[in-house]
Design an enzyme around this catalytic site. Structure first.
Site, PDB file in Angstrom:
ATOM      1  N   VAL A 160      57.061  34.721  49.796  1.00 45.86           N
ATOM      2  CA  VAL A 160      56.000  35.629  49.365  1.00 45.86           C
ATOM      3  C   VAL A 160      55.766  36.748  50.381  1.00 45.86           C
ATOM      4  O   VAL A 160      55.027  37.690  50.112  1.00 45.86           O
ATOM      5  CB  VAL A 160      54.706  34.831  49.112  1.00 45.86           C
ATOM      6  CG1 VAL A 160      54.048  34.436  50.418  1.00 45.86           C
ATOM      7  CG2 VAL A 160      53.742  35.583  48.215  1.00 45.86           C
ATOM      8  N   LYS A 195      56.422  29.246  64.572  1.00 46.33           N
ATOM      9  CA  LYS A 195      56.631  28.605  63.268  1.00 46.33           C
ATOM     10  C   LYS A 195      56.985  27.152  63.544  1.00 46.33           C
ATOM     11  O   LYS A 195      58.143  26.826  63.831  1.00 46.33           O
ATOM     12  CB  LYS A 195      57.724  29.303  62.460  1.00 46.33           C
ATOM     13  CG  LYS A 195      57.816  28.752  61.026  1.00 46.33           C
ATOM     14  CD  LYS A 195      58.568  29.680  60.098  1.00 46.33           C
ATOM     15  CE  LYS A 195      58.493  29.151  58.655  1.00 46.33           C
ATOM     16  NZ  LYS A 195      59.145  30.065  57.697  1.00 46.33           N
ATOM     17  N   ASN A 227      50.958  41.459  49.348  1.00 47.77           N
ATOM     18  CA  ASN A 227      52.273  41.989  49.688  1.00 47.77           C
ATOM     19  C   ASN A 227      52.934  42.553  48.438  1.00 47.77           C
ATOM     20  O   ASN A 227      53.216  41.826  47.491  1.00 47.77           O
ATOM     21  CB  ASN A 227      53.148  40.888  50.299  1.00 47.77           C
ATOM     22  CG  ASN A 227      54.504  41.411  50.727  1.00 47.77           C
ATOM     23  OD1 ASN A 227      54.647  42.584  51.054  1.00 47.77           O
ATOM     24  ND2 ASN A 227      55.498  40.544  50.748  1.00 47.77           N
ATOM     25  N   SER A 228      53.177  43.854  48.448  1.00 47.88           N
ATOM     26  CA  SER A 228      53.813  44.524  47.300  1.00 47.88           C
ATOM     27  C   SER A 228      55.310  44.259  47.349  1.00 47.88           C
ATOM     28  O   SER A 228      56.046  44.952  48.042  1.00 47.88           O
ATOM     29  CB  SER A 228      53.531  46.029  47.340  1.00 47.88           C
ATOM     30  OG  SER A 228      52.146  46.268  47.413  1.00 47.88           O
TER      31      SER A 228
END
Length: 249
Positions: A12, A31, A188-189
């Site tokens: 995403v 992470k 987020n585009s």
């Protein structure tokens, strides 16, 4: 201190948004659980120049964490995941090395750079794997349990496409049910067809703030990410949140 970047789904844009924050604010990156190798950590570190801490659990197969762990003959214990410890600076080794405006070196080993950076700036972006309800263990432990264990506030990354309203509201409900603090949403585009009504619906029905709308990037590079300005209100929110968190320790 740290913030946690989660998403409404896999792929995403969590890594892009994490990179964006690291570039603009000079924060480190962590992470703790990676599948598919260390590609995300490598990308953030090489793109931003900030330290990327080693993952606690890393698996070669790009699949759900609990499945990847089982295929590797191991398991994920979230109690083994802690915020990176702050170590002493090795400033004597880096005094002659070029630095950026944040005081980070451009050409330096990851270990030395991390130790120097920690003296100057101990703020960290933690990126999750998948969404908040992705399983981590076969006993039912999920990503949301890791967030709760780390006790850090969350930013949700959502798509701008059809289906985002439902996915985002479900993510919000899962976090709110655990009383996890949500700072807001970054839209987020992921394509050129941006659905503006998504943002309005998410803000209204989720009773949360849209922190930013990240534009569609045809090429994902350091320059293209850095060219996306971060609003003063978002910067102030992130800085004040971590200052407040620090004052409670």
């Amino acid at each position: 201190m740290a913030i946690f970047i989660t998403g409404t789904d896999t792929n995403v844009g969590k890594t892009i948004i994490s990179t964006w924050i690291c570039l603009h604010l000079g924060w480190g990156y962590f992470k703790p659980i990676q599948t598919g190798g260390n590609s995300d950590s490598d990308f953030v570190s090489s793109t931003t120049g900030v330290p990327a801490y080693d993952s606690v659990f890393s698996f070669p197969d790009p699949i759900a964490p609990h499945v990847a762990a089982k295929m590797s003959g191991s398991s994920i214990d979230i109690l083994k995941i802690q915020l990176p410890e702050y170590r002493k600076s090795l400033s004597n080794k880096i005094n002659s090395i070029p630095t950026t405006e944040h005081g980070r070196s451009k050409f330096i080993s990851a270990t030395t750079q991390t130790k120097y950076w920690e003296k100057e700036n101990n703020k960290i972006v933690i990126e999750g794997a998948g969404g908040v309800l992705v399983p981590l263990q076969e006993n039912g432990t999920k990503m949301v349990d890791l967030i709760q264990h780390l006790n850090v506030p969350v930013i949700i990354v959502s798509r701008s496409t059809l289906g985002a309203i439902n996915h985002t509201l479900l993510t919000l409900e899962a976090l709110q049910a655990r009383e996890i603090k949500v700072l807001g949403i970054v839209i987020n585009s992921m394509c050129e067809d941006f659905l503006d009504y998504n943002s309005k619906a998410i803000a209204e029905y989720g009773s949360t703030e849209i922190l930013a709308t990240f534009p569609y990037l045809k090429e994902v590079t350091r320059d293209s990410i850095l060219s996306v300005q971060m609003g003063d209100s978002m910067k102030a929110l992130l800085e004040s949140t971590l200052k407040c968190k620090n004052s409670l320790l």
